[in-house]
Design a protein around this motif. Structure first.
Motif, PDB file in Angstrom:
ATOM      1  N   VAL A  66       0.859  -1.192   0.000  1.00 29.45           N
ATOM      2  CA  VAL A  66       0.000   0.000   0.000  1.00 29.45           C
ATOM      3  C   VAL A  66       0.893   1.240   0.000  1.00 29.45           C
ATOM      4  O   VAL A  66       1.840   1.353   0.800  1.00 29.45           O
ATOM      5  N   ASP A  67       0.581   2.191  -0.885  1.00 22.63           N
ATOM      6  CA  ASP A  67       1.373   3.418  -0.996  1.00 22.63           C
ATOM      7  C   ASP A  67       0.859   4.450   0.005  1.00 22.63           C
ATOM      8  O   ASP A  67      -0.345   4.714   0.084  1.00 22.63           O
ATOM      9  N   ILE A  68       1.765   5.019   0.762  1.00 21.79           N
ATOM     10  CA  ILE A  68       1.434   6.095   1.709  1.00 21.79           C
ATOM     11  C   ILE A  68       2.135   7.367   1.228  1.00 21.79           C
ATOM     12  O   ILE A  68       3.364   7.393   1.082  1.00 21.79           O
ATOM     13  N   ARG A  69       1.344   8.431   0.974  1.00 20.18           N
ATOM     14  CA  ARG A  69       1.885   9.715   0.517  1.00 20.18           C
ATOM     15  C   ARG A  69       1.648  10.768   1.608  1.00 20.18           C
ATOM     16  O   ARG A  69       0.546  10.867   2.158  1.00 20.18           O
ATOM     17  N   TYR A  70       2.738  11.545   1.877  1.00 21.04           N
ATOM     18  CA  TYR A  70       2.651  12.620   2.880  1.00 21.04           C
ATOM     19  C   TYR A  70       2.680  13.967   2.163  1.00 21.04           C
ATOM     20  O   TYR A  70       3.460  14.168   1.215  1.00 21.04           O
ATOM     21  N   TYR A  71       1.858  14.896   2.623  1.00 22.68           N
ATOM     22  CA  TYR A  71       1.779  16.244   2.035  1.00 22.68           C
ATOM     23  C   TYR A  71       1.737  17.278   3.147  1.00 22.68           C
ATOM     24  O   TYR A  71       1.167  17.036   4.230  1.00 22.68           O
ATOM     25  N   SER A  72       2.353  18.429   2.829  1.00 22.68           N
ATOM     26  CA  SER A  72       2.290  19.580   3.738  1.00 22.68           C
ATOM     27  C   SER A  72       1.545  20.753   3.097  1.00 22.68           C
ATOM     28  O   SER A  72       1.142  21.675   3.796  1.00 22.68           O
ATOM     29  N   VAL A  73       1.414  20.725   1.775  1.00 30.52           N
ATOM     30  CA  VAL A  73       0.690  21.772   1.051  1.00 30.52           C
ATOM     31  C   VAL A  73      -0.515  21.130   0.396  1.00 30.52           C
ATOM     32  O   VAL A  73      -0.383  20.126  -0.315  1.00 30.52           O
ATOM     33  N   ILE A  74      -1.665  21.705   0.639  1.00 29.24           N
ATOM     34  CA  ILE A  74      -2.893  21.102   0.150  1.00 29.24           C
ATOM     35  C   ILE A  74      -2.939  21.078  -1.370  1.00 29.24           C
ATOM     36  O   ILE A  74      -3.485  20.140  -1.977  1.00 29.24           O
ATOM     37  N   TYR A  75      -2.299  22.092  -2.014  1.00 29.42           N
ATOM     38  CA  TYR A  75      -2.357  22.141  -3.477  1.00 29.42           C
ATOM     39  C   TYR A  75      -1.529  21.018  -4.113  1.00 29.42           C
ATOM     40  O   TYR A  75      -1.851  20.547  -5.207  1.00 29.42           O
ATOM     41  N   ASP A  76      -0.462  20.605  -3.467  1.00 33.33           N
ATOM     42  CA  ASP A  76       0.317  19.468  -3.992  1.00 33.33           C
ATOM     43  C   ASP A  76      -0.523  18.199  -4.017  1.00 33.33           C
ATOM     44  O   ASP A  76      -0.475  17.414  -4.983  1.00 33.33           O
ATOM     45  N   MET A  77      -1.303  17.970  -2.962  1.00 32.31           N
ATOM     46  CA  MET A  77      -2.174  16.801  -2.939  1.00 32.31           C
ATOM     47  C   MET A  77      -3.230  16.871  -4.035  1.00 32.31           C
ATOM     48  O   MET A  77      -3.461  15.890  -4.750  1.00 32.31           O
ATOM     49  N   ILE A  78      -3.836  18.064  -4.208  1.00 32.73           N
ATOM     50  CA  ILE A  78      -4.873  18.214  -5.231  1.00 32.73           C
ATOM     51  C   ILE A  78      -4.274  18.027  -6.619  1.00 32.73           C
ATOM     52  O   ILE A  78      -4.879  17.383  -7.498  1.00 32.73           O
ATOM     53  N   ASP A  79      -3.043  18.547  -6.870  1.00 33.41           N
ATOM     54  CA  ASP A  79      -2.412  18.410  -8.193  1.00 33.41           C
ATOM     55  C   ASP A  79      -2.109  16.952  -8.516  1.00 33.41           C
ATOM     56  O   ASP A  79      -2.299  16.493  -9.658  1.00 33.41           O
ATOM     57  N   ASP A  80      -1.596  16.198  -7.539  1.00 34.17           N
ATOM     58  CA  ASP A  80      -1.309  14.780  -7.787  1.00 34.17           C
ATOM     59  C   ASP A  80      -2.582  14.009  -8.126  1.00 34.17           C
ATOM     60  O   ASP A  80      -2.593  13.165  -9.037  1.00 34.17           O
ATOM     61  N   VAL A  81      -3.640  14.277  -7.394  1.00 29.11           N
ATOM     62  CA  VAL A  81      -4.895  13.588  -7.668  1.00 29.11           C
ATOM     63  C   VAL A  81      -5.425  13.991  -9.038  1.00 29.11           C
ATOM     64  O   VAL A  81      -5.971  13.162  -9.787  1.00 29.11           O
ATOM     65  N   LYS A  82      -5.276  15.277  -9.399  1.00 30.47           N
ATOM     66  CA  LYS A  82      -5.736  15.732 -10.724  1.00 30.47           C
ATOM     67  C   LYS A  82      -4.961  15.026 -11.836  1.00 30.47           C
ATOM     68  O   LYS A  82      -5.523  14.667 -12.877  1.00 30.47           O
ATOM     69  N   LYS A  83      -3.651  14.806 -11.643  1.00 28.80           N
ATOM     70  CA  LYS A  83      -2.871  14.094 -12.659  1.00 28.80           C
ATOM     71  C   LYS A  83      -3.365  12.664 -12.838  1.00 28.80           C
ATOM     72  O   LYS A  83      -3.467  12.147 -13.955  1.00 28.80           O
ATOM     73  N   VAL A  84      -3.648  12.032 -11.714  1.00 29.42           N
ATOM     74  CA  VAL A  84      -4.136  10.656 -11.807  1.00 29.42           C
ATOM     75  C   VAL A  84      -5.477  10.611 -12.512  1.00 29.42           C
ATOM     76  O   VAL A  84      -5.714   9.794 -13.407  1.00 29.42           O
ATOM     77  N   LEU A  85      -6.391  11.502 -12.125  1.00 29.91           N
ATOM     78  CA  LEU A  85      -7.708  11.530 -12.767  1.00 29.91           C
ATOM     79  C   LEU A  85      -7.607  11.933 -14.226  1.00 29.91           C
ATOM     80  O   LEU A  85      -8.347  11.436 -15.081  1.00 29.91           O
ATOM     81  N   GLY A  86      -6.674  12.868 -14.529  1.00 29.31           N
ATOM     82  CA  GLY A  86      -6.486  13.251 -15.930  1.00 29.31           C
ATOM     83  C   GLY A  86      -5.978  12.095 -16.766  1.00 29.31           C
ATOM     84  O   GLY A  86      -6.346  11.937 -17.936  1.00 29.31           O
ATOM     85  N   GLY A  87      -5.112  11.274 -16.175  1.00 29.43           N
ATOM     86  CA  GLY A  87      -4.659  10.092 -16.891  1.00 29.43           C
ATOM     87  C   GLY A  87      -5.757   9.086 -17.123  1.00 29.43           C
ATOM     88  O   GLY A  87      -5.685   8.266 -18.061  1.00 29.43           O
ATOM     89  N   MET A  88      -6.792   9.118 -16.290  1.00 33.80           N
ATOM     90  CA  MET A  88      -7.923   8.216 -16.499  1.00 33.80           C
ATOM     91  C   MET A  88      -8.765   8.623 -17.699  1.00 33.80           C
ATOM     92  O   MET A  88      -9.436   7.783 -18.293  1.00 33.80           O
ATOM     93  N   LEU A  89      -8.729   9.916 -18.035  1.00 26.21           N
ATOM     94  CA  LEU A  89      -9.557  10.391 -19.142  1.00 26.21           C
ATOM     95  C   LEU A  89      -8.977   9.947 -20.471  1.00 26.21           C
ATOM     96  O   LEU A  89      -7.754   9.895 -20.654  1.00 26.21           O
ATOM     97  N   ALA A  90      -9.847   9.660 -21.418  1.00 25.90           N
ATOM     98  CA  ALA A  90      -9.408   9.317 -22.773  1.00 25.90           C
ATOM     99  C   ALA A  90      -8.843  10.570 -23.441  1.00 25.90           C
ATOM    100  O   ALA A  90      -9.383  11.671 -23.283  1.00 25.90           O
ATOM    101  N   PRO A  91      -7.730  10.433 -24.175  1.00 23.86           N
ATOM    102  CA  PRO A  91      -7.135  11.628 -24.801  1.00 23.86           C
ATOM    103  C   PRO A  91      -8.055  12.217 -25.871  1.00 23.86           C
ATOM    104  O   PRO A  91      -8.849  11.517 -26.495  1.00 23.86           O
TER     105      PRO A  91
END
Length: 866
Positions: free
Chosen positions: A740-765
């Motif tokens: 299981v991957d555990i990710r630590y964040y101190s800036v809320i925008y870094d967490m939101i950006d990582d999640v956005k990248k993952v969700l963006g990769g889910m979208l069809a190009p």
């Protein structure tokens, strides 16, 4: 009898007083007969002679032989012999004796000829019978001799040629021996038959030894050679008792040529049978994921040395105890002419997958209820009140230290099985393994304390397990109790009570005052009736391990909840990576029992080792099967611990799974330092969702990451995210073990950006078409080996090699494809600008005409962003 008296015509008288006697007319003896195949027989031979007398013309008596011929002595007194001298009479007698002997010899030869003919007929009959048997044996062996037919025919022809040459040589040697014997044989006088002894019918005065007549040498009629008839050479002359006895006592008789041929044919058939037995037999060889060289040779019924030689030819240096992969084993098996049957190591667990139960065999079972909630909200006390026992007093500090399983019998006779846990780890692990252990969750909430973090975790796990929830509002006897506030907090956690229009049953109880317990039991039984809980008790027991421990003097003890079937003392079982035999069964009250059916929790003694909580439990047929399954699971667990992930985190794996189109939903577990941050992060992640992808927050709470968070993420394939918090050592070890991957964040925008990248990769190009230019076909050339080439003029834009093209005829698209060639003059070019001529050809399309228009374009894929 004197000659003077005969001449004088005096009467015949005896010289001395005496009596007239007759000699024996029967002569007996034994003869040993030899037959084919080494058989022999001793027979008794009797030679009987009849003596008759008749009166001659002169009135004299004479002896008459059988067949009407007079004896030699009687011939003396023939009228024709009267008046002859002694010399003439002797000559006449010798002639008569010779004629009689020759006639006897001819008769013997005719008998020998008849006997030989009969033996030849019997021999031919035996050979024909042997040929028939050989033909039947040959037909039976025809199937196994298919591959060796050509070789055997060649060998058979060679052997027949050798046998023919040998027979010819033996014939020549027999002929030479016969010729040499006929030249060197001494001339002997044949003895007269014993039955033809001359007797003086008148007694005769002279009783001294009489001189035997000399036998005339006569030659028998020429007989065809036995060697020319393919028969063994036989003895010359007559067989007498003395010769037979001498032959029996002397040298043994030589085998006939037919016997030699039969013996050689028998040896050839035996050798052929040996070759057939040693013929390669094609087998189906079962090969698991890993197999040793010795085991592979054993399954193929080949020698280990031959298998090692085959591996050396392939460049694989291995000993008999080393393991090889299935692909290498397949090459070896095919080289030896066998067929491979691949099986996975996990196939050993297929025996645990039983057949589906028939509806007619199903009977109602007691519901399995798990009691969950926050610490010190009265879970165990509530269970004590239901059981009318005092279990909580036995716990250290009044806190549950282990998982308990109990069965409670209601006043109505119905039974309920309760699982009392200090947390939800075992419950989640059982859900991860697919064991439907829990039917209903009773969520205990203290009326004076309200919903706490662990209560929210219990709600999250219950929803993940899709198990119906019954809320028991405990401690309602306290003055500060506020059940309505609890119901309002349930609304905040997406649990809508029944009195507010939802489906969640809320029961107000007091474990201390023992109030509301009947209502709680009634709602549990009502929910179980809705679920229609049934199981088949008439089958092998299956269940799950609720708790396992090591006890001094008892060994490994496990609390097992039976799901279906019936377990008995003496059954052989397997639980996770451990196996054993049931030595004793104890119920929840510590009493020994013989059997246990569905929904019954029992303590089992007899484990070889201590299993883990949540392991599957199943009864098997024999100990070998149980050990095999347990060893496979142990190897699998050991291999999972040895896996080292380098340079690739779980989030990277999530990206690769997204590219493969496997995931459209991202599950996460979020822990923050304060409630405000948790609400902000949860709201931001939910706003990222659209119709194609979304974020699924499995659980969000305030505090550090714990083992329960890692377990929840592992059960759903999610990621743990911590904001200004860290995981405890136990959680880190569990995450490392379960991947299981555990990710630590101190800036809320870094967490939101990582999640956005993952969700963006889910979208069809996004696919975008870029126009390049137009070209007009002015002439079509048919080139040998190249097909039709269009002579074009670029009227607008440009044309690129390898670009997508559309063929327009009268402004109608008739073909869309790829440009195969693009040339100017005789050279291939990358692109042609407007105002230039070029030659173009399409990929797999040649229906072009002068006047057609070619539209060139290219496709561009643009990654989508949220």
């Amino acid at each position: 009898m004197s000659d003077d008296k005969n001449k004088g015509g005096s009467k015949l008288t005896l010289d001395k007083p005496g009596r007239l006697e007759l000699k024996k007319t029967v002569e007996t003896g034994q003869v040993k007969q030899s037959f084919s195949h080494g058989r022999s027989k001793t027979v008794t031979v009797e030679v009987k002679r009849k003596r008759t007398f008749e009166r001659g013309a002169s009135g004299k008596m004479r002896a008459v032989e059988e067949g009407g011929k007079a004896s030699t002595s009687a011939a003396t007194y023939s009228p024709a012999m009267d008046g002859l001298s002694d010399a003439e009479r002797d000559a006449r007698m010798k002639a008569l004796a010779g004629a009689a002997e020759q006639e006897e010899r001819l008769r013997k030869e005719r008998e020998d000829s008849d006997r030989r003919a009969k033996e030849a007929a019997e021999r031919r009959k035996e050979e024909e019978e042997q040929k028939v048997k050989d033909a039947e044996a040959e037909k039976a062996r025809a199937e196994v001799e298919a591959k060796m037919k050509a070789e055997m025919e060649a060998k058979r022809a060679a052997e027949e040629e050798a046998a023919r040459q040998l027979a010819e040589e033996e014939k020549k040697r027999d002929a030479e021996k016969a010729a040499a014997g006929s030249k060197s044989a001494p001339k002997e006088n044949k003895a007269a038959p014993k039955a033809a002894v001359v007797a003086d019918d008148a007694g005769g005065a002279n009783r001294g030894p009489k001189k035997r007549p000399v036998e005339k040498k006569t030659q028998a009629a020429p007989q065809p050679s036995r060697a020319s008839r393919g028969e063994p050479r036989r003895r010359q002359g007559k067989l007498t008792i003395t010769q037979a006895l001498d032959g029996d006592e002397g040298q043994p008789r030589t085998q006939s040529l037919a016997a030699v041929k039969r013996r050689r044919e028998k040896e050839k058939l035996q050798a052929q049978d040996m070759r057939n037995r040693n013929e390669k037999i094609s087998r189906e060889v079962t090969v698991p994921e890993s197999i040793t060289v010795a085991e592979l040779a054993n399954r193929m019924a080949e020698r280990v040395g031959d298998v090692i030689k085959s591996l050396m030819k392939m460049g694989v240096m291995a000993t008999q105890n080393q393991s090889i992969d299935p692909d290498t084993a397949e090459l070896v098996i095919e080289e030896f002419g066998h067929t491979i049957v691949r099986v996975a190591e996990s196939d050993v667990e297929d025996i645990l997958v039983g057949e589906a139960d028939n509806e007619a065999d199903m009977v109602s079972r007691a519901p399995v209820v798990t009691v969950m909630g926050h610490v010190d909200h009265g879970k165990t006390s509530l269970l004590d009140a239901l059981r009318a026992t005092d279990v909580a007093a036995g716990e250290a500090g009044g806190i549950t230290q282990h998982i308990g399983a109990y069965q409670v019998e209601m006043a109505s006779g119905d039974q309920i099985t309760f699982l009392d846990t200090p947390g939800h780890e075992a419950f989640t692990q059982m859900r991860m393994r697919g064991a439907s252990v829990t039917d209903i969750v009773v969520l205990v909430v203290a009326a004076d304390d309200g919903i706490q973090p662990q209560t929210k975790e219990a709600i999250a796990h219950s929803k993940a397990a899709e198990v119906p929830i019954i809320v028991a509002i405990n401690k309602c006897d306290k003055p500060e109790a506020d059940p309505m506030r609890i119901k309002t907090q349930l609304l905040e956690n997406d649990l809508i009570p029944e009195d507010m229009g939802g489906e969640i049953v809320c029961v107000e109880v007091s474990a201390k005052a023992r109030t509301g317990l009947d209502d709680l039991e009634e709602h549990i039984l009502l929910q179980s009736e809705i679920l229609e809980l049934k199981a088949n008790p008439d089958r092998k027991a299956e269940g799950a391990v609720v708790e396992a421990r090591m006890e001094k003097g008892r060994g490994s003890v496990a609390t097992v909840l039976i799901q279906r079937g019936t377990i008995s003392v003496g059954d052989i079982f397997v639980a996770g990576g451990e196996s054993g035999r049931v030595r004793a069964l104890l119920d929840d009250k510590g009493r020994k029992i013989k059997t246990a059916g569905p929904s019954v929790p029992v303590e089992i003694l007899g484990f070889q080792g201590t299993p883990s909580a949540g392991d599957d439990f199943a009864v098997v047929d024999d100990e070998a099967t149980a050990r095999e399954i347990a060893e496979y699971r142990q190897r699998k667990a050991k291999a999972a611990k040895q896996i080292v992930t380098q340079g690739m985190s779980s989030l990277d794996q999530l990206f690769s799974q997204i590219k493969a189109g496997e995931i459209k939903e991202m599950p996460v577990v979020i822990k923050t330092d304060v409630q405000g941050s948790l609400e902000a992060i949860t709201a931001s992640l939910e706003k990222l969702a659209n119709d194609e992808v979304k974020v699924r927050v499995l659980h969000g709470a305030v505090g550090g990451l714990t083992e329960s968070d890692v377990t929840l993420a592992a059960s759903t394939g999610g990621v743990c995210m911590g904001f200004n918090v860290r995981a405890n050592p136990q959680a880190r070890d569990m995450a490392r073990r379960d991947g299981v991957d555990i990710r630590y964040y101190s800036v809320i925008y870094d967490m939101i950006d990582d999640v956005k990248k993952v969700l963006g990769g889910m979208l069809a190009p996004e696919v975008r078409e870029n126009f390049l230019g137009y070209a007009e076909i002015r002439e079509v050339f048919n080139i040998t080996k190249a097909g039709k080439i269009g002579g074009c003029y670029v009227t607008e834009g440009m044309v690129k090699r390898g670009a997508k093209v559309r063929l327009l005829r009268d402004n109608v698209v008739i073909h869309e494809g790829t440009l195969k060639t693009l040339r100017r003059f005789k050279d291939d070019v990358k692109e042609v600008q407007s105002g230039y001529e070029c030659g173009m050809a399409f990929e797999n399309y040649e229906d072009i005409k002068a006047g057609d228009v070619i539209e060139a374009f290219e496709i561009e894929e643009i990654a989508r962003e949220l």
